[in-house]
Design an enzyme around this catalytic site. Sequence first.
Site, PDB file in Angstrom:
ATOM      1  N   GLU A 128      43.369  54.027  79.779  1.00 53.63           N
ATOM      2  CA  GLU A 128      44.379  53.393  78.920  1.00 53.63           C
ATOM      3  C   GLU A 128      45.796  53.958  79.088  1.00 53.63           C
ATOM      4  OE1 GLU A 128      43.230  53.035  74.816  1.00 53.63           O
ATOM      5  OE2 GLU A 128      41.610  51.673  75.299  1.00 53.63           O
TER       6      GLU A 128
ATOM      7  N   GLU B 234      34.804  50.233  77.812  1.00 53.72           N
ATOM      8  CA  GLU B 234      34.674  50.570  76.385  1.00 53.72           C
ATOM      9  C   GLU B 234      34.642  49.304  75.559  1.00 53.72           C
ATOM     10  OE1 GLU B 234      37.623  53.133  74.554  1.00 53.72           O
ATOM     11  OE2 GLU B 234      37.592  54.495  76.264  1.00 53.72           O
TER      12      GLU B 234
HETATM   13  C1  NOJ Z   1      40.221  53.783  73.365  1.00 54.40           C
HETATM   14  C2  NOJ Z   1      40.206  55.174  73.859  1.00 54.40           C
HETATM   15  O1  NOJ Z   1      39.983  55.213  75.227  1.00 54.40           O
HETATM   16  C3  NOJ Z   1      39.242  56.085  73.129  1.00 54.40           C
HETATM   17  O2  NOJ Z   1      39.598  57.379  73.414  1.00 54.40           O
HETATM   18  C4  NOJ Z   1      39.266  55.759  71.652  1.00 54.40           C
HETATM   19  O3  NOJ Z   1      38.515  56.665  70.893  1.00 54.40           O
HETATM   20  C5  NOJ Z   1      38.757  54.369  71.452  1.00 54.40           C
HETATM   21  N1  NOJ Z   1      39.582  53.432  72.198  1.00 54.40           N
HETATM   22  C6  NOJ Z   1      38.728  53.917  69.994  1.00 54.40           C
HETATM   23  O4  NOJ Z   1      40.016  53.927  69.489  1.00 54.40           O
END
Ligand code: NOJ
Length: 433
Positions: free
Chosen positions: A160, A338
């Site tokens: 991200e 994710e």
């Molecule tokens: C994106 C991130 O990569 C991760 O670190 C985070 O905990 C989750 N989304 C949930 O916000």
Amino acid sequence: MPFPKDFLWGAASASYQVEGAAAEDGKVPGIWDALYKGHVKRDENAAVSADHYHHYKEDVALMKQIGLKSYRFSVSWPRVMSAEGVVNPKGIEFYSNLVDELLCAGIEPLVTLYHWDLPMWAYEMGGWESERISDLFAEYTRIVVDALSDRVQYWMTVNEPQCFIGAGYLGGVHAPFLQVPEKMPTLLRNYMLAHGKSTLVIRQNAKKPPKVGMAPVGSGYTPADNSPEEIERAKKLTYEDMMGLSLWLDPIILGEVPDMLKGLLSEEDLQIIHQPLDFFGFNIYNSQNYEDQNADKGYQGYDGMPRTAMGWAVTPECLYWMPKFHYERYHLPILITENGMANLDWVSLDGAVHDPQRIDYLRRYLRELEKAIDEGVPVIGYQYWSIMDNFEWADGFDRRFGLIYVDYRTGKRTLKDSAHEYARIISVNGAGI
Ligand code: NOJ
């Protein structure tokens, strides 16, 4: 069409969020260790967190019990490098042992190289603002690849970038908690060069034929109806919106430079940045539906719409549209790196953790993903976020995303109902979800 036979059913985590052992076995501070004070709810920090560093064997055994085929984790840069040019053998040993444990359990390791824990020593050299960061990241990549690539095949360079740059350097809500919008072009260029150099290093040094990708935020807009005009409009917004995906990804994947970056990236830069990738990984939790947007109230969705404990809208259709859009634009096999939800989980009187919302969420989202597969989008895997409860950055420990409940006082793990349901889904390869 069912899910493919060798579908990578998995779950994900990130080093700083789960490991703990913040100053053990030679680990040096990262930016979250050193700078969190005053920025995280109740000043919580991940010095211990889920203590995965000490529980990794138990955690892998639980993953095996769930039947995971893959596990996406990240390597902590400050754990494996104590300073520029200085490797920490104990840090390397931890990841090497973790990989062995996973392989022994029949679980494919998917490794992210940067999930936001920049070493303080690199930050003090200028961090992501510095011209040097891409070379430092390439050197770090080489160390990890030398140690793990005889067993690891799947690599993601960065997680991200929109968030570690957007929240870390524009919004000031993630480490290093800065607000330097004027640095945006430099930050974008540096991240892209770091990704490109890291990809080259993986390709040149990996012992096992590597599959390289990344894990950007992959959400965007879904159409209000199925008319071609609406679909076009949603696509356009997904890629061309101010912070849209084309800005972050087109130079990397297509070798094309969006207007905002013209003049910033030289031909030589582009040659480094535009490396062939093996899959298009992305994190996705929800999407915007333009029609639904409650613009004057400043939030997404309709009044009373389902929301997770993060306040995030539940929009399962994003797992249909975004894989379709991204495949059409980037022509790479899709990996969901994710997807998941935070819930108000606790241990019930009966000792179990009942999380019906998460079960429903999982099934709704996976159904949409299956629809995309049905229509011919090659999707190679799905990584639920997260394998276990963990430190949710500036939100601290309240937000529980895990399939495994963690009691942070004792380190005790409990499989939530959703973990049992995910195990069932995996055991039938997603049939009839
Ligand atoms: C994106 C991130 O990569 C991760 O670190 C985070 O905990 C989750 N989304 C949930 O916000």
